[in-house]
Enzyme design. Structure first.
Site: not given
Length: 461
Positions: A227, A373, A429
């Site tokens: 990630d 982000y 993931h």
């Protein structure tokens, strides 16, 4: 006559200029951005009396925090009833969520889990004004077994908790070498402090962790990330290739104009771009992009207004659990959205997932964790073009079948030209938590290849 000649010259000049711009857009390699090791991310005057000592750390949450949590769980408002015939397609199903909260209230024991979370040696140290928390596990080895430093990094919505099942596999020798593992918490996550000013993007985080490894005495070492961790370790390998023995990830992807162009070409001529055995994981692009759009609404919120959603999630433990648990379901297997229980217990233990929720809750880090982000999807970071700069060190990728972004080798080599290892597995993931044995084995395979290629790497510490 001269008019016609001028028109021809003008057209030729415009055409040359256009194609030069196209070539530059798709094929040029940007220069490395300017790196400043001394940027200060904490409060107060930079480097004034910074305590750089390494200090042992133990998780010990106050009873006041736990009492408040129990009260909040007991006072949660009734859930909106789930729609008939709907599982997780509208988000987490409240019937399923009710079971999670009941388990949290009646069966989950934080004090017992706290003991588990303290089984590995943990430390903190101040780097560029931020208290950085990390796990540091040294293997017990016999003579003749080589110890290799390995830096591993989590992403969102995870924590270093994701690595608790894989660390013993990495630090228990089964062959000629074994790993000494350093697993930090990202800045603003868990027990690592958050930046007090904007700009702490993956490149700047890479600088912090390079400085952490230097403080621990490591001059050369291996990297692994998933990630956001994959983006940070890729940045470390790109910025400091002389320090990195090799970089490995279970979330390898390339986000450049040329990568997207190649994928578009592959839609019409797949044999030019993708291996036959993984074609269905890459194409059709329309299907893959629709899944991406459907499952990444959170990304747009966190890239634009993380502090607003952070208020709600910081105030409600039930809301926090719903938000994080949904991601673990959908990103492990997209088909689990069609199951009443979201499939979570097929690969995870509920108490392990709640450990992660608890770490976010007791540290109050949900808002600062989401800011990565906003720091990454902006003009300032995009102008650095770091993801477009090839990483020269030996690289390895473990591709898991249900990964959100699954790219062919020809695309991956744009960022990782020295790709010495590429393997495919079933899974999703959160590979370190979902399939720790598979991921650990893949890491050993990758490092074994690098060690054979490079010979006996000296001076790791």
């Amino acid at each position: 006559m001269w008019g016609k000649i001028l028109i021809v010259v003008l057209i030729a000049w415009l055409s040359a200029s256009f194609f030069a711009r196209v070539k530059n857009f798709f094929f040029s390699t940007p220069q490395l951005p300017l790196i400043k090791d001394e940027l200060w991310w904490g409060p107060g005057k930079p480097y004034a009396n910074e305590d750089t000592d390494i200090k042992p750390f133990t998780i010990n949450v106050s009873q006041t925090v736990l009492t408040d949590l129990n009260w909040r769980l007991s006072q949660a408002l009734p859930f909106q009833p789930a729609l008939e015939g709907v599982q997780q397609q509208y988000g987490i199903n409240t019937n399923h969520l009710r079971n999670i909260i009941d388990f949290w209230q009646t069966k989950y024991d934080w004090r017992q889990r706290e003991k588990l979370l303290n089984i590995f040696p943990q430390y903190t140290t101040s780097i560029q004004g931020l208290k950085i928390h990390y796990i540091h596990v040294k293997p017990k080895v016999t003579k003749g077994v080589k110890v290799l430093p390995l830096f591993i990094l989590h992403g969102w919505p995870s924590s270093a908790r994701e690595f608790y099942d894989i660390i013993p596999l990495l630090t228990n020798p089964t062959g000629d070498f074994v790993f000494e593992v350093v697993a930090p918490s990202l800045p603003g996550y868990a027990f690592s402090a958050a930046a007090v000013r904007p700009g702490l993007n993956p490149m700047e985080i890479a600088v912090i962790f390079k400085n952490l490894m230097e403080r621990l005495g490591f001059h050369r070492y291996y990297l692994h990330g998933g990630d956001w961790g994959s983006q940070v370790v890729a940045a470390m390998a790109t910025l400091y290739p002389h320090k990195i023995l090799g970089t490995h990830s279970n979330f390898c992807f390339v986000n450049t104009p040329l990568a997207h162009l190649k994928l578009m070409v592959g839609s019409f001529f797949p044999w030019l771009i993708v291996e036959d055995d993984i074609r269905d994981k890459v194409y059709p692009l329309s299907e893959k992009y629709m899944r991406w759009i459907e499952e990444t609404g959170y990304m747009h919120i966190q890239a634009t207004k993380p502090d607003t959603i952070g208020v709600a999630l910081r105030d409600s433990p039930v809301g926090l659990a719903a938000y994080l648990m949904e991601k673990y379901s959908i990103f492990t297997n997209p088909h689990w959205k069609n199951l009443d229980d979201a499939g979570l217990t097929q690969k995870f233990k509920l108490e392990d997932l709640l450990d992660n929720v608890m770490i976010y809750w007791v540290t109050g880090c949900i808002t600062s964790s989401m800011r990565i982000y906003a720091e990454s999807f902006n003009e300032r970071y995009n102008s650095l073009k770091l993801p477009q700069i090839p990483t020269p060190v030996p690289s390895g990728c473990a591709r898991f079948s249900h990964e959100v972004v699954y790219q062919p080798e020809t695309v991956l080599r744009q960022k990782f030209p020295n790709l010495v290892h590429l393997a495919d597995y079933e899974g999703g993931h959160f590979a370190a938590a979902e399939e720790p044995k598979i991921l650990a084995k893949d890491l050993y395979l990758f490092v074994e290849k690098v060690e054979k290629i490079s010979g006996d790497n000296k001076g790791t510490r």
